[in-house]
Motif scaffolding. Sequence first.
Motif, short mmCIF file in Angstrom:
data_model
loop_
_atom_site.label_atom_id
_atom_site.label_comp_id
_atom_site.label_asym_id
_atom_site.label_seq_id
_atom_site.Cartn_x
_atom_site.Cartn_y
_atom_site.Cartn_z
N PHE A 38 -4.57 2.59 4.49
CA PHE A 38 -6.03 2.49 4.62
C PHE A 38 -6.70 3.85 4.52
CE2 PHE A 38 -9.60 -0.13 5.87
CZ PHE A 38 -10.48 0.77 6.43
N ARG A 39 -6.11 4.84 5.14
CA ARG A 39 -6.77 6.13 5.29
C ARG A 39 -6.89 6.91 3.98
NH1 ARG A 39 -3.41 8.05 8.99
NH2 ARG A 39 -4.19 6.51 10.46
N PHE A 40 -5.96 6.69 3.06
CA PHE A 40 -5.89 7.56 1.88
C PHE A 40 -6.16 6.84 0.57
CE2 PHE A 40 -4.72 10.98 4.45
CZ PHE A 40 -3.73 10.59 5.34
N ASN A 41 -6.62 5.61 0.67
CA ASN A 41 -6.80 4.81 -0.54
C ASN A 41 -8.18 4.18 -0.58
OD1 ASN A 41 -4.22 4.20 -2.25
ND2 ASN A 41 -3.52 4.19 -0.12
N ALA A 42 -8.69 4.00 -1.80
CA ALA A 42 -9.65 2.93 -1.98
C ALA A 42 -8.89 1.63 -1.75
CB ALA A 42 -10.21 2.96 -3.40
N MET A 43 -9.54 0.67 -1.13
CA MET A 43 -8.88 -0.60 -0.84
C MET A 43 -9.43 -1.70 -1.73
SD MET A 43 -6.60 -0.04 1.45
CE MET A 43 -6.21 -1.75 1.86
N GLY A 44 -8.54 -2.52 -2.22
CA GLY A 44 -8.95 -3.57 -3.13
C GLY A 44 -8.52 -4.94 -2.69
N TRP A 45 -9.29 -5.92 -3.11
CA TRP A 45 -8.89 -7.32 -2.99
C TRP A 45 -8.49 -7.80 -4.39
CZ3 TRP A 45 -7.77 -10.37 0.98
CH2 TRP A 45 -8.23 -10.01 2.26
N TYR A 46 -7.33 -8.41 -4.45
CA TYR A 46 -6.79 -8.96 -5.68
C TYR A 46 -6.62 -10.47 -5.51
CZ TYR A 46 -5.22 -4.10 -6.42
OH TYR A 46 -5.15 -2.73 -6.56
N ARG A 47 -6.46 -11.16 -6.62
CA ARG A 47 -6.12 -12.57 -6.55
C ARG A 47 -5.20 -12.94 -7.69
NH1 ARG A 47 -12.00 -15.35 -7.98
NH2 ARG A 47 -12.02 -14.85 -10.23
N GLN A 48 -4.40 -13.95 -7.42
CA GLN A 48 -3.47 -14.45 -8.44
C GLN A 48 -3.52 -15.96 -8.44
OE1 GLN A 48 0.58 -13.02 -8.18
NE2 GLN A 48 0.92 -13.45 -10.34
N TYR A 68 -5.07 -14.68 -2.45
CA TYR A 68 -5.78 -13.42 -2.37
C TYR A 68 -4.97 -12.40 -1.58
CZ TYR A 68 -9.95 -15.45 -4.42
OH TYR A 68 -10.84 -16.03 -5.30
N TYR A 69 -4.89 -11.19 -2.13
CA TYR A 69 -4.13 -10.09 -1.54
C TYR A 69 -5.03 -8.87 -1.42
CZ TYR A 69 -0.17 -12.79 -3.45
OH TYR A 69 0.74 -13.77 -3.78
N CYS A 70 -4.67 -7.98 -0.51
CA CYS A 70 -5.32 -6.68 -0.48
C CYS A 70 -4.25 -5.61 -0.65
CB CYS A 70 -6.10 -6.46 0.80
SG CYS A 70 -5.07 -6.29 2.26
N ASN A 71 -4.67 -4.43 -1.09
CA ASN A 71 -3.76 -3.31 -1.21
C ASN A 71 -4.56 -2.06 -1.52
OD1 ASN A 71 -1.34 -1.87 -1.28
ND2 ASN A 71 -0.31 -3.46 -2.46
N GLY A 72 -3.93 -0.92 -1.31
CA GLY A 72 -4.53 0.33 -1.72
C GLY A 72 -4.47 0.48 -3.23
N LEU A 73 -5.42 1.20 -3.79
CA LEU A 73 -5.46 1.36 -5.24
C LEU A 73 -4.61 2.54 -5.70
CD1 LEU A 73 -7.83 -0.67 -4.94
CD2 LEU A 73 -8.95 0.57 -6.80
N GLN A 74 -4.74 3.67 -5.10
CA GLN A 74 -4.07 4.86 -5.60
C GLN A 74 -2.61 4.92 -5.17
OE1 GLN A 74 -6.97 4.86 -3.97
NE2 GLN A 74 -8.51 5.90 -5.22
N SER A 128 3.66 -2.10 0.01
CA SER A 128 4.32 -3.36 -0.33
C SER A 128 3.32 -4.50 -0.19
CB SER A 128 5.52 -3.60 0.59
OG SER A 128 6.46 -2.56 0.45
N TRP A 129 3.33 -5.42 -1.10
CA TRP A 129 2.37 -6.52 -1.07
C TRP A 129 2.64 -7.42 0.14
CZ3 TRP A 129 -1.78 -6.58 -4.16
CH2 TRP A 129 -1.75 -5.80 -5.31
N GLY A 130 1.54 -7.86 0.73
CA GLY A 130 1.65 -8.83 1.81
C GLY A 130 1.85 -10.23 1.28
N ARG A 131 1.78 -11.20 2.16
CA ARG A 131 1.98 -12.60 1.76
C ARG A 131 0.74 -13.19 1.11
NH1 ARG A 131 5.44 -15.61 6.56
NH2 ARG A 131 7.28 -14.30 6.41
N GLY A 132 -0.39 -12.56 1.31
CA GLY A 132 -1.62 -13.10 0.77
C GLY A 132 -2.15 -14.25 1.60
#
Length: 114
Positions: free
Chosen positions: A29-39, A93-99, A103-107
Motif C-alpha cells: 500500500f505504502r509504495f504503490n498506486a493501488m488498482g482494482w482489476y476484474r476478470q 474483482y481484485y486489487c493490487n499495487g501497480l508498480q 501476490s494476488w488475493g482471492r478476489g
Amino acid sequence: QVQLVESGGGLVQPGGSLRLSCVASGSIFRFNAMGWYRQAPGKQRELVAHITTSGFTNYADSVKGRFFISKDNAQNTVYLQMNSLKPEDTAVYYCNGLQRPGSWGRGTQVTVSS
C-alpha cells in the motif's frame, strides 16, 4: 503471508450498487498506486480503476462515471464504489499495487443479474 484481502462482492440487480474493500499489507500500500482489476469468465484480467499515492484517480472508459476509487491510508484500505451496475460488470474483482504488485488475493465475486 496474506498481502491482499478483497471483500464486499455479491449478487446485485442491474442498476444497483456495491462497495468493495481491499486491505493491503503496508509494503504494498505504502509504495504503490493501488488498482482494482476484474476478470470475467474467459477473459483476461483488466485494470478498471487506480489511485496514486497522492490521490490521483483514473478509470477505464467502461466504468468511468459509475465507479469511484478511494483509499484510507491509515487502514491500508482501498475501496471501489460501484454504481449503476450492468451485467457486463460481472467478474471477480481484485486489487493490487501497480508498480510493485504483490501476490494476488482471492478476489471477490460480483454478479449483476436480474
